[in-house]
Each structure stands twice: as C-alpha cells, then as structure tokens.
Design a protein around this motif. Structure first.
Motif, PDB file in Angstrom:
ATOM      1  N   UNK A 178       0.815  -1.223   0.000  1.00  0.00           N
ATOM      2  CA  UNK A 178       0.000   0.000   0.000  1.00  0.00           C
ATOM      3  C   UNK A 178       0.841   1.264   0.000  1.00  0.00           C
ATOM      4  N   UNK A 179       2.148   1.132   0.191  1.00  0.00           N
ATOM      5  CA  UNK A 179       3.022   2.310   0.227  1.00  0.00           C
ATOM      6  C   UNK A 179       3.398   2.709  -1.199  1.00  0.00           C
ATOM      7  N   UNK A 180       2.432   3.111  -1.966  1.00  0.00           N
ATOM      8  CA  UNK A 180       2.607   3.288  -3.402  1.00  0.00           C
ATOM      9  C   UNK A 180       3.538   4.437  -3.781  1.00  0.00           C
ATOM     10  N   UNK A 181       3.788   5.356  -2.869  1.00  0.00           N
ATOM     11  CA  UNK A 181       4.665   6.482  -3.174  1.00  0.00           C
ATOM     12  C   UNK A 181       6.098   6.290  -2.715  1.00  0.00           C
ATOM     13  N   UNK A 183       3.828  -8.569  -2.666  1.00  0.00           N
ATOM     14  CA  UNK A 183       3.253  -7.226  -2.747  1.00  0.00           C
ATOM     15  C   UNK A 183       4.307  -6.139  -2.907  1.00  0.00           C
ATOM     16  N   UNK A 184       5.570  -6.460  -2.642  1.00  0.00           N
ATOM     17  CA  UNK A 184       6.627  -5.479  -2.900  1.00  0.00           C
ATOM     18  C   UNK A 184       6.638  -5.064  -4.371  1.00  0.00           C
ATOM     19  N   UNK A 185       6.224  -5.950  -5.237  1.00  0.00           N
ATOM     20  CA  UNK A 185       6.199  -5.667  -6.657  1.00  0.00           C
ATOM     21  C   UNK A 185       5.247  -4.554  -7.034  1.00  0.00           C
ATOM     22  N   UNK A 186       4.373  -4.158  -6.116  1.00  0.00           N
ATOM     23  CA  UNK A 186       3.432  -3.077  -6.378  1.00  0.00           C
ATOM     24  C   UNK A 186       4.056  -1.699  -6.157  1.00  0.00           C
ATOM     25  N   UNK A 187       5.260  -1.667  -5.625  1.00  0.00           N
ATOM     26  CA  UNK A 187       5.921  -0.396  -5.321  1.00  0.00           C
ATOM     27  C   UNK A 187       6.725   0.061  -6.537  1.00  0.00           C
ATOM     28  N   UNK A 188       6.044   0.495  -7.556  1.00  0.00           N
ATOM     29  CA  UNK A 188       6.684   0.788  -8.842  1.00  0.00           C
ATOM     30  C   UNK A 188       7.536   2.057  -8.799  1.00  0.00           C
ATOM     31  N   UNK A 189       7.368   2.887  -7.763  1.00  0.00           N
ATOM     32  CA  UNK A 189       8.184   4.098  -7.631  1.00  0.00           C
ATOM     33  C   UNK A 189       9.453   3.872  -6.817  1.00  0.00           C
ATOM     34  N   UNK A 190       9.630   2.668  -6.296  1.00  0.00           N
ATOM     35  CA  UNK A 190      10.768   2.381  -5.424  1.00  0.00           C
ATOM     36  C   UNK A 190      12.082   2.465  -6.193  1.00  0.00           C
ATOM     37  N   UNK A 191      13.049   3.171  -5.603  1.00  0.00           N
ATOM     38  CA  UNK A 191      14.365   3.344  -6.216  1.00  0.00           C
ATOM     39  C   UNK A 191      15.457   2.579  -5.485  1.00  0.00           C
ATOM     40  N   UNK A 192      15.339   2.469  -4.158  1.00  0.00           N
ATOM     41  CA  UNK A 192      16.370   1.798  -3.364  1.00  0.00           C
ATOM     42  C   UNK A 192      15.707   0.870  -2.360  1.00  0.00           C
ATOM     43  N   UNK A 194      12.041 -17.666  -2.117  1.00  0.00           N
ATOM     44  CA  UNK A 194      12.426 -17.099  -3.400  1.00  0.00           C
ATOM     45  C   UNK A 194      12.218 -15.588  -3.430  1.00  0.00           C
ATOM     46  N   UNK A 195      12.873 -14.949  -4.385  1.00  0.00           N
ATOM     47  CA  UNK A 195      12.634 -13.535  -4.669  1.00  0.00           C
ATOM     48  C   UNK A 195      11.433 -13.469  -5.602  1.00  0.00           C
ATOM     49  N   UNK A 196      10.385 -12.749  -5.213  1.00  0.00           N
ATOM     50  CA  UNK A 196       9.128 -12.782  -5.978  1.00  0.00           C
ATOM     51  C   UNK A 196       9.289 -12.297  -7.422  1.00  0.00           C
ATOM     52  N   UNK A 197       8.701 -13.037  -8.349  1.00  0.00           N
ATOM     53  CA  UNK A 197       8.719 -12.634  -9.748  1.00  0.00           C
ATOM     54  C   UNK A 197       7.872 -11.389  -9.982  1.00  0.00           C
ATOM     55  N   UNK A 198       7.014 -11.066  -9.031  1.00  0.00           N
ATOM     56  CA  UNK A 198       6.171  -9.877  -9.150  1.00  0.00           C
ATOM     57  C   UNK A 198       6.988  -8.591  -9.150  1.00  0.00           C
ATOM     58  N   UNK A 199       8.273  -8.687  -8.787  1.00  0.00           N
ATOM     59  CA  UNK A 199       9.130  -7.502  -8.743  1.00  0.00           C
ATOM     60  C   UNK A 199       9.716  -7.156 -10.106  1.00  0.00           C
ATOM     61  N   UNK A 200       9.370  -7.908 -11.122  1.00  0.00           N
ATOM     62  CA  UNK A 200       9.977  -7.757 -12.444  1.00  0.00           C
ATOM     63  C   UNK A 200       9.817  -6.358 -13.028  1.00  0.00           C
ATOM     64  N   UNK A 201       8.689  -5.721 -12.781  1.00  0.00           N
ATOM     65  CA  UNK A 201       8.401  -4.438 -13.417  1.00  0.00           C
ATOM     66  C   UNK A 201       8.742  -3.229 -12.551  1.00  0.00           C
ATOM     67  N   UNK A 202       9.588  -3.417 -11.567  1.00  0.00           N
ATOM     68  CA  UNK A 202      10.023  -2.289 -10.729  1.00  0.00           C
ATOM     69  C   UNK A 202      11.185  -1.590 -11.437  1.00  0.00           C
TER      70      UNK A 202
END
Length: 214
Positions: free
Chosen positions: A87-90, A108-117, A128-136
């Motif tokens: 939910x921390x989308x920003x 759900x970390x994969x939903x943080x598309x603005x994350x830089x670090x 495993x490292x979630x595949x949902x993080x692919x589009x970050x």
C-alpha cells in the motif's frame, strides 16, 4: 525511552527522524495514521517487535500515500514483512537491513513501482525472490544479501546498478541464489566480491553491515 501510540495523533506530521537515540520497545503502527508523512527514519536504535505497518488490510487506518522514505535499519525488529507493504505506493527508499526479520519477501513489494532503493540485507528472510518484482523499473539499488534466500534472483527486467545477493559460496542454504545479473555476490562467511558472470556493470565496493541511504 520508548514511543507510545499517541504518536498516531500527530495528524500534521510530515517528517519523523528518530535515528540514533537509544530508543527501545516497539514502534506503534499508529504512526501510519499521519496522512501527510513523507519520511519515517528509525535507524540505529533498539526497537523490537513488529515493523510499524498495519498487519491487515482491514485495519482501521491506512498507509500515508505520500510516504517516500521508510528506514528502520540497525534495530531488532523481529516480525515478518506485512503484505500491506504494497500500500506504500509512493515509497522511493525502503531500508529494512540489519534486523531480525523472518518469513519470505512478500509478492506485494512488486506493487511499489516508484521504489528506487531497497535493502533487506542481514535479516533471516527465506524463500524465493518474488517474480512480481519484475516491473520495478526505477530500482537502482537492491540488497538481499545476508539472508537465507534461494532460487533465481534474475527477476528484474531492467539492469540494476547496485544489486547484491547471496550468490557466492559457501552458502547458508542447500539451494543458493542464482543471479547472473547481480553486480556483487556474497557468501555465508560475509565475504563479497564482484559477480564474474555480470559483464554490464562496473566494480562496486560494498562494506559489511548497514548500507546507508544515498
């Protein structure tokens, strides 16, 4: 000293930096009631218990949509990472390194598309490292080393300049991390060196322990 749940009543709070203050006890999740909070920095204390996140999406308060920096490095937080982290989308900087976090890295970390670090190093995370993080695609720093992760870490579609995992040997697991795209590989003896399989990235010097936000 410790922090009480009254901190959740600071409705106009924008930045809270409590780093290096010898604070103990838990950090109340009520801090997330502050709707305009942009920075929460709790590093280098003696906090224990859960990460200050609602444990359920059905909790009576929401995450601040404006939160950009969330740093709890160098404490003794000992919970899992709640799925509500999504939910921390920003959020742009997320440093949870050097704690006692358990469980797996939530998809759900994969939903943080603005994350830089992102640093989750030196915890007790497994799986495993979630595949949902692919589009970050904004990530420039990812630190997963110092955990008990396994599987394939080559889940990101973009090149990450500073990408560190436990892809070296000896390993703390029977199924060590596979990572051709990592810039640095570390092993269970806390020795890190440039990943010889990675040809696209320059050498990076990395020290043990906490990684400071840059």
């Amino acid at each position: 000293g410790s922090i009480t749940s009254e901190v959740g009543k600071l409705s106009s709070l924008k930045k809270l930096d409590l780093s290096s203050n010898f604070l103990t006890g838990s950090m109340p999740a009520e801090i997330m009631r502050a709707p305009d909070l942009t920075e929460l920095i709790l590093s280098s204390n003696e906090f224990t218990g859960r990460i200050p996140l609602p444990s359920s999406s059905f909790d009576i308060f929401e995450h601040p949509k404006s939160l950009e920096k969330f740093i709890i490095s160098d404490n003794k937080f000992e919970s899992t990472i709640s799925k509500t982290i999504g939910n921390l989308t920003g959020i742009q900087q997320l440093f949870f390194d050097n704690n006692d976090l358990t469980g797996s890295i939530p998809a759900e970390l994969g939903e943080l598309v603005n994350l830089q670090q992102l640093s989750l190093s030196y915890n007790a995370l497994k799986g495993d490292i979630p595949k949902s993080m692919a589009n970050m695609n904004n990530l420039s720093l990812v630190h997963f080393h110092g955990n008990d992760l396994n599987g394939n870490a080559d889940v990101f579609l973009n090149v990450i300049e500073n990408f560190v995992t436990d892809c070296g040997r000896p390993s703390s697991t029977n199924d060590p991390v596979i990572c051709k795209t990592c810039s640095i590989c570390c092993n269970s003896e806390e020795m890190c060196q440039q990943n010889e399989q990675s040809s696209a990235l320059p050498p990076i010097t990395i020290g043990l322990g906490s990684v400071a936000a840059v």
